[in-house]
Design a protein around this motif. Structure first.
Motif, PDB file in Angstrom:
ATOM      1  N   ILE A 116       0.797  -1.323   0.024  1.00 31.82           N
ATOM      2  CA  ILE A 116       0.034   0.021   0.082  1.00 31.82           C
ATOM      3  C   ILE A 116       0.895   1.218   0.145  1.00 31.82           C
ATOM      4  O   ILE A 116       2.061   1.226   0.667  1.00 31.82           O
ATOM      5  CB  ILE A 116      -1.065   0.089   1.393  1.00 31.82           C
ATOM      6  CG1 ILE A 116      -2.024   1.265   1.076  1.00 31.82           C
ATOM      7  CG2 ILE A 116      -0.190   0.162   2.462  1.00 31.82           C
ATOM      8  CD1 ILE A 116      -2.926   1.180   2.167  1.00 31.82           C
ATOM      9  N   GLU A 117       0.511   2.286  -0.928  1.00 30.37           N
ATOM     10  CA  GLU A 117       1.151   3.690  -0.685  1.00 30.37           C
ATOM     11  C   GLU A 117       1.285   4.152   0.482  1.00 30.37           C
ATOM     12  O   GLU A 117       0.293   4.395   1.203  1.00 30.37           O
ATOM     13  CB  GLU A 117       0.699   4.498  -2.016  1.00 30.37           C
ATOM     14  CG  GLU A 117       0.929   3.930  -3.320  1.00 30.37           C
ATOM     15  CD  GLU A 117       0.188   5.071  -4.294  1.00 30.37           C
ATOM     16  OE1 GLU A 117       0.873   5.691  -4.853  1.00 30.37           O
ATOM     17  OE2 GLU A 117      -0.843   5.001  -4.406  1.00 30.37           O
ATOM     18  N   PRO A 118       2.445   4.543   1.120  1.00 30.93           N
ATOM     19  CA  PRO A 118       2.374   5.435   2.116  1.00 30.93           C
ATOM     20  C   PRO A 118       2.033   6.695   2.305  1.00 30.93           C
ATOM     21  O   PRO A 118       2.191   7.382   0.932  1.00 30.93           O
ATOM     22  CB  PRO A 118       3.891   5.130   2.808  1.00 30.93           C
ATOM     23  CG  PRO A 118       4.649   5.063   1.464  1.00 30.93           C
ATOM     24  CD  PRO A 118       3.808   4.271   0.582  1.00 30.93           C
ATOM     25  N   ILE A 119       1.779   7.497   3.076  1.00 28.28           N
ATOM     26  CA  ILE A 119       1.593   9.115   2.908  1.00 28.28           C
ATOM     27  C   ILE A 119       2.753   9.466   3.006  1.00 28.28           C
ATOM     28  O   ILE A 119       3.757   9.381   3.817  1.00 28.28           O
ATOM     29  CB  ILE A 119       0.668   9.625   4.154  1.00 28.28           C
ATOM     30  CG1 ILE A 119      -0.801   8.896   4.220  1.00 28.28           C
ATOM     31  CG2 ILE A 119       0.662  11.004   4.292  1.00 28.28           C
ATOM     32  CD1 ILE A 119      -1.357   9.227   5.705  1.00 28.28           C
ATOM     33  N   ASP A 120       3.068  10.393   2.033  1.00 34.17           N
ATOM     34  CA  ASP A 120       4.516  10.687   1.687  1.00 34.17           C
ATOM     35  C   ASP A 120       4.530  12.258   2.090  1.00 34.17           C
ATOM     36  O   ASP A 120       3.805  13.067   1.760  1.00 34.17           O
ATOM     37  CB  ASP A 120       4.862  10.425   0.349  1.00 34.17           C
ATOM     38  CG  ASP A 120       6.218  11.225  -0.140  1.00 34.17           C
ATOM     39  OD1 ASP A 120       7.116  10.258   0.203  1.00 34.17           O
ATOM     40  OD2 ASP A 120       6.517  12.098  -0.794  1.00 34.17           O
ATOM     41  N   ILE A 121       5.540  12.293   2.970  1.00 33.27           N
ATOM     42  CA  ILE A 121       5.928  13.771   3.490  1.00 33.27           C
ATOM     43  C   ILE A 121       7.112  14.469   2.849  1.00 33.27           C
ATOM     44  O   ILE A 121       8.172  13.696   3.345  1.00 33.27           O
ATOM     45  CB  ILE A 121       5.534  13.990   5.043  1.00 33.27           C
ATOM     46  CG1 ILE A 121       4.471  13.521   5.607  1.00 33.27           C
ATOM     47  CG2 ILE A 121       5.667  15.508   5.365  1.00 33.27           C
ATOM     48  CD1 ILE A 121       4.395  13.242   6.982  1.00 33.27           C
ATOM     49  N   SER A 122       7.348  15.505   2.184  1.00 37.03           N
ATOM     50  CA  SER A 122       8.612  15.927   1.799  1.00 37.03           C
ATOM     51  C   SER A 122       8.690  17.537   2.099  1.00 37.03           C
ATOM     52  O   SER A 122       7.640  18.187   2.078  1.00 37.03           O
ATOM     53  CB  SER A 122       8.894  15.464   0.694  1.00 37.03           C
ATOM     54  OG  SER A 122       7.879  15.903  -0.510  1.00 37.03           O
ATOM     55  N   VAL A 123       9.840  17.837   1.853  1.00 39.30           N
ATOM     56  CA  VAL A 123      10.045  19.484   1.876  1.00 39.30           C
ATOM     57  C   VAL A 123      10.793  19.772   0.817  1.00 39.30           C
ATOM     58  O   VAL A 123      11.821  19.052   0.194  1.00 39.30           O
ATOM     59  CB  VAL A 123      10.800  19.816   3.222  1.00 39.30           C
ATOM     60  CG1 VAL A 123      11.039  21.309   3.223  1.00 39.30           C
ATOM     61  CG2 VAL A 123      10.097  19.537   4.467  1.00 39.30           C
ATOM     62  N   ALA A 124      10.257  20.870   0.261  1.00 39.83           N
ATOM     63  CA  ALA A 124      11.014  21.416  -1.243  1.00 39.83           C
ATOM     64  C   ALA A 124      11.320  23.234  -0.876  1.00 39.83           C
ATOM     65  O   ALA A 124      10.683  23.818   0.157  1.00 39.83           O
ATOM     66  CB  ALA A 124       9.847  21.282  -2.267  1.00 39.83           C
ATOM     67  N   SER A 125      12.146  23.600  -1.688  1.00 39.59           N
ATOM     68  CA  SER A 125      12.642  25.011  -1.778  1.00 39.59           C
ATOM     69  C   SER A 125      11.696  25.701  -2.659  1.00 39.59           C
ATOM     70  O   SER A 125      11.495  25.108  -3.685  1.00 39.59           O
ATOM     71  CB  SER A 125      13.909  25.144  -1.885  1.00 39.59           C
ATOM     72  OG  SER A 125      14.640  24.502  -0.994  1.00 39.59           O
ATOM     73  N   ARG A 126      11.209  26.790  -2.337  1.00 35.42           N
ATOM     74  CA  ARG A 126      10.429  27.446  -3.366  1.00 35.42           C
ATOM     75  C   ARG A 126      10.952  29.077  -3.410  1.00 35.42           C
ATOM     76  O   ARG A 126      10.603  30.151  -3.012  1.00 35.42           O
ATOM     77  CB  ARG A 126       9.036  27.487  -3.071  1.00 35.42           C
ATOM     78  CG  ARG A 126       8.034  26.325  -2.996  1.00 35.42           C
ATOM     79  CD  ARG A 126       7.814  26.185  -4.410  1.00 35.42           C
ATOM     80  NE  ARG A 126       6.957  24.941  -4.522  1.00 35.42           N
ATOM     81  CZ  ARG A 126       7.307  23.745  -4.789  1.00 35.42           C
ATOM     82  NH1 ARG A 126       8.851  23.710  -4.553  1.00 35.42           N
ATOM     83  NH2 ARG A 126       6.583  22.915  -4.806  1.00 35.42           N
ATOM     84  N   GLY A 127      11.862  29.150  -3.999  1.00 37.29           N
ATOM     85  CA  GLY A 127      12.933  30.495  -4.146  1.00 37.29           C
ATOM     86  C   GLY A 127      13.226  31.205  -2.983  1.00 37.29           C
ATOM     87  O   GLY A 127      12.555  31.019  -1.834  1.00 37.29           O
ATOM     88  N   SER A 128      14.370  31.986  -2.994  1.00 36.62           N
ATOM     89  CA  SER A 128      14.930  32.529  -1.930  1.00 36.62           C
ATOM     90  C   SER A 128      14.792  31.869  -0.563  1.00 36.62           C
ATOM     91  O   SER A 128      14.594  32.330   0.414  1.00 36.62           O
ATOM     92  CB  SER A 128      14.363  33.771  -1.835  1.00 36.62           C
ATOM     93  OG  SER A 128      12.755  33.583  -1.331  1.00 36.62           O
ATOM     94  N   ASN A 129      15.179  30.494  -0.893  1.00 39.13           N
ATOM     95  CA  ASN A 129      15.467  29.627   0.409  1.00 39.13           C
ATOM     96  C   ASN A 129      14.067  29.474   1.249  1.00 39.13           C
ATOM     97  O   ASN A 129      14.362  29.046   2.384  1.00 39.13           O
ATOM     98  CB  ASN A 129      16.339  30.033   1.288  1.00 39.13           C
ATOM     99  CG  ASN A 129      17.110  28.975   2.155  1.00 39.13           C
ATOM    100  OD1 ASN A 129      17.226  27.864   1.701  1.00 39.13           O
ATOM    101  ND2 ASN A 129      17.687  29.218   3.271  1.00 39.13           N
TER     102      ASN A 129
END
Length: 595
Positions: free
Chosen positions: A499-512
């Protein structure tokens, strides 16, 4: 074949040599096409795509797509036209006629049975077993299904029109049709004109209602009585049947016994349609408040409609004639003017307006008993919730290689088993075949069946026995792993693989700047909009919903900052999702407390 969604393996532009080969194959398969018609279907310069797909049963199919419409599909080196081609050339294939109500069965994946045929005055078309043929409905010559003849015309006549007639592969409104522009069938004069039912008597569409009364059990095109005194209208196989109209028709004064017979003859699909409309009206009347609008359609279904489902019943849109929530809501909008649905965010639909003065809504009376726990109910914020996590158990499917090992237990390829069942069956097989090592009972002697099922080729001459634990681990390692997901109040769902797990990630959106992304909430019947609102209250940061690329009907929750710790706390503590089904908790800020 395409009643359920298929998986696209590749989508490429056709090569010049393949284009010429396709043109030759189309010409050979359908010799009635002229040179100009061939050039229209397989043009020399326009972009033509080859799409390789896997049907839901695993069949490999090749599609040829022009102007976003699939024109042909190739299965086991046999070329078949789609309804889009047949609407342009209705006489391309031998055609069988049937009654409009049969179309819904065909769309659901059923084959066309001979008792459902309408025999024209000039007789059945001349076909052999396996020949490609089309299906039309009375009053419209535009084909609505494509398949192969189950038996020859001579065998159809000799059997007295009993048994299977056409093995249906593709229909109007199936997933292959939905892969194109989703246009409806044109109005084509019905070349069959007057025809014969299975009893051999001539009949026309206007005689259907009278014949139905005379012959119980015969499937006829029943005219709907819109209002007393008005002319009966013949139902069309290309338009959806309005459930509220059916209910109004039943409410008219008439013969009570006839009404009871009609109720008994209701199809499961019609019953689900009626339940869908009931829950829809109940939810609008007693659950939805004006202040909640605009309301995500997925939220409306999960929170409001499911909670209005009567006890002992289960709401399942896939078992209705609509198949999808979007199509159902479109019908409620266009035919009944009950709601207005709009795409406020790309790929995400919301109910933006409800006609509270609508007559159907005002006069609707909700059933007295409802099951409030028919589906998970969630609330935004920190208040107590009725959501309960699913029970997920690992299971195993018998593979083709291991089928000989399970035959004694009458378990064939594809059978789903619990781990304890696998161990029990293997143990019984060893004991029944006297394979326990006489000198050391911890070992099992390898016979030819176990050798073929469990050993690698390099081990054939070397391995003569295995320990019990090794025997079990090898068996399960060669089976298809599945998981059974059981949501409270719902039937178990079997999914292949993990089963697919709930995926939590962090991404950058300009100027850190950081943003936390959460996906796969829908797998656990968590509404993304509700989760986003709860997180907003917790961290006092803005959130937004976006379509999940490559995942249809799924959305991403994006919230400002690195909020993994708070997301994890919400999922683990509030929604009680087991930690093993949450991916990415290790990316939380070091200062955060881990749960």
């Amino acid at each position: 074949m395409f009643a359920k969604p298929f998986r696209v393996k590749s989508n490429t532009v056709i090569k010049g040599s393949d284009r010429r080969k396709l043109k030759a194959d189309v010409s050979a398969a359908f010799p009635s096409l002229s040179a100009d018609e061939l050039s229209e279907l397989v043009p020399n310069k326009e972009e033509l795509n080859v799409v390789k797909i896997y049907a839901h049963k695993g069949d490999a199919v090749t599609l040829y797509v022009l102007h976003k419409n699939p024109l042909f599909f190739e299965l086991e080196k046999q070329l078949y036209p789609t309804v889009y081609v047949l609407w342009r050339y209705p006489a391309l294939l031998p055609t069988f006629r049937t009654w409009p109500p049969v179309l819904q069965k065909l769309i659901g994946g059923a084959d066309l049975m001979l008792p459902g045929l309408v025999v024209p005055s000039n007789g059945l078309p001349d076909v052999k077993r396996g020949d490609c043929c089309a299906v039309t409905v009375v009053n419209n010559g535009a084909p609505v299904a494509v398949g192969t003849a189950a038996v020859s015309s001579a065998e159809m006549r000799s059997s007295g029109l009993k048994g299977r007639g056409v093995c249906v592969l593709h229909t109007y409104m199936d997933n292959l049709w939905a892969f194109g522009e989703k246009s409806g069938p044109p109005s084509v004069p019905d070349a069959g004109g007057e025809g014969q039912g299975v009893n051999g008597e001539e009949c026309t569409a206007e005689d259907d209602e009278e014949e139905e009364e005379e012959e119980e059990g015969e499937l006829k095109c029943v005219a709907e009585e819109q209002n007393p005194g008005e002319t009966d209208q013949v139902c069309s196989g290309t338009q959806e049947l309005s459930l509220t109209e059916q209910q109004e028709g039943k409410g008219e004064k008439g013969n009570e016994e006839k009404e009871e017979n009609q109720d008994d003859q209701k199809k499961p699909q019609e019953i689900m349609d009626a339940l869908l409309v009931q829950c829809f009206l109940h939810a609008l009347k007693s659950k939805v408040k004006k202040s909640e609008l605009p309301l995500l359609t997925s939220t409306f279904l999960r929170i409001h409609m499911f909670s209005c489902c009567p006890s002992g019943k289960q709401l399942d849109i896939k078992k209705s004639s609509y198949k999808k929530l979007s199509k159902f809501l479109q019908s409620m909008q266009q035919q009944h003017n009950l709601v207005r649905v709009k795409e406020l965010t790309k790929g995400v639909e919301s109910i933006v307006e409800v006609d509270w003065k609508n007559r159907e809504l005002r006069f609707f009376k909700a059933p007295e008993e409802t099951d409030e726990e028919a589906a998970p109910t969630q609330h935004g914020g920190e208040e107590e919730t009725l959501y309960r996590p699913p029970e997920i158990t690992t299971q195993y499917s018998v593979s083709a290689r291991l089928e000989p090992l399970f035959l004694e237990a009458n378990k064939r390829k594809g059978t789903i088993l619990q781990p304890v069942e696998v161990r029990s069956i293997v143990t019984e097989y060893v004991k029944n075949n006297d394979l326990v090592d006489g000198n050391n009972k911890n070992y099992v002697t390898i016979n030819p069946t176990l050798c073929d099922c469990l050993l690698e080729k390099s081990e054939y001459q070397e391995v003569e026995s295995l320990k019990w634990d090794d025997l079990f681990s090898r068996t399960m390692g060669r089976m298809q792993e599945c998981c059974q997901v059981v949501f409270p109040g719902q039937k178990p769902i079997i999914k292949k693989g993990h089963i697919e797990p709930i995926d939590i990630s962090v991404a950058s959106r300009g100027s850190n700047k950081k943003v936390t992304i959460i996906k796969n909430l829908e797998v656990y019947q968590l509404d993304p909009a509700v989760v986003a609102t709860a997180l907003q209250h917790r961290v006092q940061a803005s959130s937004v919903l976006q379509p999940n690329p490559g995942a249809k009907d799924k959305v991403l929750v994006l919230i400002q900052g690195n909020q993994i710790h708070q997301v994890g706390s919400l999922l683990l503590d509030h929604y009680q999702i087991p930690r093993r089904y949450i991916q990415g908790l290790d990316k939380a800020l070091k200062g955060g407390k881990k749960k």
